[in-house]
Design an enzyme around this catalytic site. Structure first.
Site, PDB file in Angstrom:
ATOM      1  N   ARG A 216       2.826  -1.264  -0.419  1.00  0.00           N
ATOM      2  CA  ARG A 216       2.855  -0.605  -1.730  1.00  0.00           C
ATOM      3  C   ARG A 216       4.260  -0.678  -2.306  1.00  0.00           C
ATOM      4  NH1 ARG A 216       0.086   5.165  -2.201  1.00  0.00           N
ATOM      5  NH2 ARG A 216       2.155   5.833  -1.566  1.00  0.00           N
TER       6      ARG A 216
ATOM      7  N   THR B 277       5.703   1.871  -8.148  1.00  0.00           N
ATOM      8  CA  THR B 277       4.386   1.834  -8.835  1.00  0.00           C
ATOM      9  C   THR B 277       3.237   2.178  -7.895  1.00  0.00           C
ATOM     10  OG1 THR B 277       4.030  -0.495  -8.294  1.00  0.00           O
ATOM     11  CG2 THR B 277       5.239  -0.018 -10.334  1.00  0.00           C
TER      12      THR B 277
ATOM     13  N   ASP C 273       4.548   9.232   5.464  1.00  0.00           N
ATOM     14  CA  ASP C 273       4.379   7.778   5.500  1.00  0.00           C
ATOM     15  C   ASP C 273       3.985   7.371   6.923  1.00  0.00           C
ATOM     16  OD1 ASP C 273       5.817   5.057   3.873  1.00  0.00           O
ATOM     17  OD2 ASP C 273       5.040   4.942   5.914  1.00  0.00           O
TER      18      ASP C 273
ATOM     19  N   ASP D  97       6.164   4.719   8.725  1.00  0.00           N
ATOM     20  CA  ASP D  97       7.474   5.268   9.093  1.00  0.00           C
ATOM     21  C   ASP D  97       7.367   6.180  10.301  1.00  0.00           C
ATOM     22  OD1 ASP D  97       8.733   3.934   7.067  1.00  0.00           O
ATOM     23  OD2 ASP D  97       8.931   5.665   5.736  1.00  0.00           O
TER      24      ASP D  97
HETATM   25  C1  PRP Z   1       0.367   2.576   3.521  1.00  0.00           C
HETATM   26  C2  PRP Z   1      -0.923   2.649   4.317  1.00  0.00           C
HETATM   27  C3  PRP Z   1      -1.897   1.920   3.433  1.00  0.00           C
HETATM   28  C4  PRP Z   1      -1.394   2.258   2.051  1.00  0.00           C
HETATM   29  C5  PRP Z   1      -2.305   3.271   1.427  1.00  0.00           C
HETATM   30  O1  PRP Z   1       0.975   1.347   3.704  1.00  0.00           O
HETATM   31  O2  PRP Z   1      -0.825   2.106   5.596  1.00  0.00           O
HETATM   32  O3  PRP Z   1      -1.919   0.533   3.662  1.00  0.00           O
HETATM   33  O4  PRP Z   1      -0.084   2.803   2.190  1.00  0.00           O
HETATM   34  O5  PRP Z   1      -1.961   3.521   0.118  1.00  0.00           O
HETATM   35  P1  PRP Z   1      -2.905   3.131  -1.099  1.00  0.00           P
HETATM   36  O6  PRP Z   1      -4.268   3.615  -0.773  1.00  0.00           O
HETATM   37  O7  PRP Z   1      -2.284   3.887  -2.260  1.00  0.00           O
HETATM   38  O8  PRP Z   1      -2.832   1.651  -1.323  1.00  0.00           O
HETATM   39  P2  PRP Z   1       2.391   0.956   3.011  1.00  0.00           P
HETATM   40  O9  PRP Z   1       2.144   0.264   1.716  1.00  0.00           O
HETATM   41  O10 PRP Z   1       3.248   2.178   2.952  1.00  0.00           O
HETATM   42  O11 PRP Z   1       2.971  -0.123   3.980  1.00  0.00           O
HETATM   43  P3  PRP Z   1       3.539   0.014   5.470  1.00  0.00           P
HETATM   44  O12 PRP Z   1       2.356   0.345   6.350  1.00  0.00           O
HETATM   45  O13 PRP Z   1       4.083  -1.316   5.759  1.00  0.00           O
HETATM   46  O14 PRP Z   1       4.563   1.104   5.479  1.00  0.00           O
HETATM   47  N1  URA Z   2       0.716   5.735   2.601  1.00  0.00           N
HETATM   48  C1  URA Z   2       1.129   6.588   3.571  1.00  0.00           C
HETATM   49  O1  URA Z   2       1.574   6.164   4.652  1.00  0.00           O
HETATM   50  N2  URA Z   2       1.042   7.912   3.322  1.00  0.00           N
HETATM   51  C2  URA Z   2       0.561   8.407   2.166  1.00  0.00           C
HETATM   52  O2  URA Z   2       0.504   9.642   2.000  1.00  0.00           O
HETATM   53  C3  URA Z   2       0.136   7.504   1.186  1.00  0.00           C
HETATM   54  C4  URA Z   2       0.212   6.174   1.428  1.00  0.00           C
END
Ligand code: PRP
Ligand code: URA
Length: 206
Positions: A102, A106, A197, A200
Site C-alpha cells: 500500500r 493514498t 501494521d 511491521d
Molecule cells: C498490509 C496487509 C494487506 C494490506 C491491507 O500490507 O498485509 O496486504 O495492508 O490493506 P488494504 O486492504 O487497505 O489493501 P502492506 O501494504 O502494509 O504491505 P506489507 O505487508 O509489505 O507491510
Molecule cells: N495493513 C495493516 O497491516 N494494518 C492495518 O490496520 C491496515 C492495513
C-alpha cells in the site's frame, strides 16, 4: 461473497495477545501461526475427499482421503506469517507469491511481484492477515483469476467492514474467513481497533 467470521474462545485468546502493542515480534510470529492453524480448520471444512480403505491392526476400515489440489498464496509481506503452518497442514500444496504494498499516503496497493503455479482446477487459499480497504485483496484475487483460479478463499485475521464490502462488490464468488470483524478504518486507512501494521509487527520494522 460469503463471510465466515470464525468465533471461538481459543481464537479470542490469541487475538487478545496479537492486538496487545507490547507483544514482541517473536511472540507475534508464533501467535500468527497458532491463529492461522485455528482458522484453517473452518476454511477447509468443505474440501472434497474420496473414499478409500486401510487395514487397521484388526480389520479393514472405510476411510476418507483429502482429494483436492491445494495452492497457498501469501500476500507479501504479512501473509508470510501464515504460510509455514498452512504448508504443514497441506504438505503437498503448491505455493504462489503475490507482492503488494500500500502507498503510505493514498493506501492504494501496488503490485511488485508475482509468481504463481498452475491454478486451474485447484483450491486456492489466499493468505493475508489484514483486510482494510480491500484494495490489496481485490487486486490479489484479480491476479489469481487472470491466472486461471476459480475457487478462491481468503484467510485473514482482522477485517474491516469497508474491506468486506469492497471484496463483496469486486469478487462476490470469494469466501472470506476471518477471526475478527473490527469497527472501521481511521483516516490513514488503518483498521480500528486493529493491531497496527501487521508486517511491521511480524518482522520488527517501523
Ligand atoms: C498490509 C496487509 C494487506 C494490506 C491491507 O500490507 O498485509 O496486504 O495492508 O490493506 P488494504 O486492504 O487497505 O489493501 P502492506 O501494504 O502494509 O504491505 P506489507 O505487508 O509489505 O507491510
Ligand atoms: N495493513 C495493516 O497491516 N494494518 C492495518 O490496520 C491496515 C492495513
Amino acid at each position: 461473497m460469503a463471510l465466515h467470521h470464525v468465533e471461538h474462545p481459543l481464537i479470542e485468546e490469541v487475538l487478545a495477545e496479537l492486538r496487545d502493542q507490547s507483544t514482541p515480534p517473536e511472540r507475534f510470529r508464533l501467535l500468527s501461526r497458532r491463529l492461522t492453524n485455528l482458522l484453517a480448520f473452518d476454511a477447509s471444512h468443505d474440501l472434497p475427499s474420496r473414499v478409500d480403505k486401510v487395514q487397521t491392526p484388526l480389520e479393514e476400515a472405510d476411510v476418507k482421503r483429502l482429494d483436492a489440489e491445494v495452492v497457498l498464496v501469501p500476500v507479501l509481506r504479512a501473509g508470510m506469517g501464515m504460510l509455514e503452518v498452512m504448508l504443514s497442514i497441506f504438505p503437498k500444496a503448491s505455493v504462489g507469491y503475490v507482492g503488494l504494498e500500500r502507498d503510505e499516503f493514498t493506501a492504494v496497493a501496488r503490485q511488485y511481484y508475482r509468481k504463481l503455479p498452475n491454478l486451474s482446477g485447484t483450491f486456492v487459499f489466499l493468505l493475508d492477515p489484514m483486510l482494510a480497504t480491500g484494495g490489496s485483496a481485490s487486486a490479489a484475487v484479480s491476479l489469481l483469476k487472470e491466472a486461471g483460479a476459480s475457487r478462491i478463499r481468503l484467510l485473514c485475521i482482522v477485517a474491516a467492514p469497508e474491506g468486506i464490502e469492497r471484496l463483496a462488490d469486486d469478487h462476490p464468488d470469494v469466501d472470506v474467513y476471518t477471526a475478527a470483524v473490527d469497527r472501521a478504518l481511521n483516516e490513514q486507512k488503518y483498521i480500528m481497533p486493529g493491531l497496527g501494521d501487521y508486517g511491521d509487527r511480524l518482522y520488527g520494522t517501523v
